[in-house]
Design an enzyme around this catalytic site. Structure first.
Site: not given
Length: 403
Positions: A84-86, A88-89
């Site tokens: 999951p990138c949430q 880091f985004s």
């Protein structure tokens, strides 16, 4: 420091295999599958994503909580992971304590245990920005300790076969010679008009036109191709709220001059080292405009165009861009999980948002890739996926250079 190494016979397989962690609906996997690399297992905790994966890549996907145990599979040639990138985004809060950030390291631990010939980890470029890079470096150090060569590679959508300004960061680790340059060949992307040609005949394309009496429709009428609603930019592509009086209220010429002065001063006269801009002193506005602006400011406060923060003045609606209208001849913005919301993205010439199938086309999904579930679920799966052509680009390089 000596690195721990394991002795392997690195043979070129006739039928290479791959497994994937955090596979989602299977966009990354479909790209590898198109290059003749056979999927043997895929893992994700989202039930709907797994069901979609199994429809389109049958008999592969299943659910596993990766925090509980290692995947019970034989060692694949390639292991993919799109954690999951949430956390880091830059589109989110980027909390360093977000527990999802640790899943990036978990993927690296599973890779070390399975010990595939090649491990590819995917996330957003912001994963190596600031303090968040700690997680990424930890994975790199872990892989190097176990004998892997490790490189970073940033893939651009327009160089990876998809007509959008999407960027994705990849960690590519492999066993064997370290004299290999990680340079996947560029894949030309179609134009947006080419990507969406003939979409009207496909499933999952039911455009939702805006109500002609709605506020959203009136705003959309004022947004041209390649333009967006933005009060914090003065570029030709930025439409300001005071340019749409039928929605936000009329302003006088003097009030417009004040609004434009705040637009420029808030980014010029900075008081903080973060944020897009700062509130402006009335005296600075007077100096910029060349007259006393107290009456205009009082009127703009009543009209809700500006707000007062202590003794300073700030614009309202300070988002960088909403109602972004796509342009047929330019790459699309990044397809995200909210790509169907017309308040965020508009069709190039119709007054509506994008359909799930249009979003899937821009992501490079094949037309027979089924998208079950609600529109919300469809957009979430499409937006979270690695574009299949981007997967194909990396898979082709892996097949030729590393396998």
């Amino acid at each position: 420091m000596r690195r721990a190494r394991r002795h392997l016979r690195l043979r070129r397989p006739s039928d290479p295999t791959f497994a994937s962690l955090f596979s989602g609906c299977g966009g990354f996997d479909d790209g590898f599958r198109s290059c003749g690399i056979r999927p043997v297992a895929a893992f994700d905790i989202d039930q709907h994503a797994v069901e979609t994966y199994n429809i389109n890549l049958p008999d592969v996907g299943r659910i596993l909580d990766l925090g509980a145990a290692n995947p019970n599979i034989r060692r694949p040639d390639v292991l993919l992971a799109g954690s999951p990138c949430q956390g880091f985004s830059t589109a989110g809060k980027r909390l360093i304590s977000d527990p999802r950030n640790n899943l990036l390291v978990r993927a690296g631990q599973i890779a070390v245990d399975l010990y595939p010939k090649i491990f590819i980890l995917e996330n957003v470029p912001a994963a190596i920005s600031g303090k968040h890079e700690t997680h990424w470096r930890l994975v790199e150090d872990m892989l190097r300790w176990h004998g892997y060569n490790v490189r970073r590679f940033v893939a651009h959508g327009t160089e990876s076969g998809v007509p959008q300004l999407r960027k994705r960061l990849f960690l590519i680790a492999w066993l064997g010679s370290d004299c290999i340059r990680i340079e996947p060949p560029i894949m030309a992307a179609p134009s947006l008009s080419e990507a969406l040609a003939g979409v009207d005949t496909l499933s999952d394309h039911a455009p939702l036109q805006l109500d002609r009496k709605s506020r959203e429709y009136k705003i959309a009428l004022r947004i041209g191709a390649g333009e967006r609603l933005s009060n914090v930019r003065c570029s030709p592509n930025a439409v300001h709220t005071w340019d749409i009086p039928e929605v936000f209220g009329t302003v006088t010429k003097a009030e417009t001059a004040v609004l434009n002065s705040i637009l420029r001063l808030r980014r010029r006269d900075r008081t903080r080292d973060f944020g897009d801009g700062d509130p402006v002193l009335p005296s600075a506005i007077n100096k910029f405009v060349g007259r006393d602006c107290r009456a205009a400011l009082k009127s703009l406060l009543k009209k809700n165009y500006v707000r007062q923060i202590n003794r300073r003045i700030e614009l309202r609606h300070t988002y960088n861009g909403k109602y972004r209208r796509l342009d047929w001849e330019k790459p699309s913005p990044t397809v995200d999980t909210h790509f169907g919301d017309p308040a965020l993205f508009l069709h190039p010439d119709e007054h509506r948002g994008l359909s799930p199938r249009e979003s899937a086309r821009i992501q490079g999904f094949r037309d027979d890739f089924q998208l079950p579930g609600s529109r919300t679920a469809q957009f979430q799966m499409i937006g979270n996926a690695v574009p299949p052509p981007m997967g194909t680009r990396l898979a082709s390089f892996v097949q030729k250079a590393l396998l």
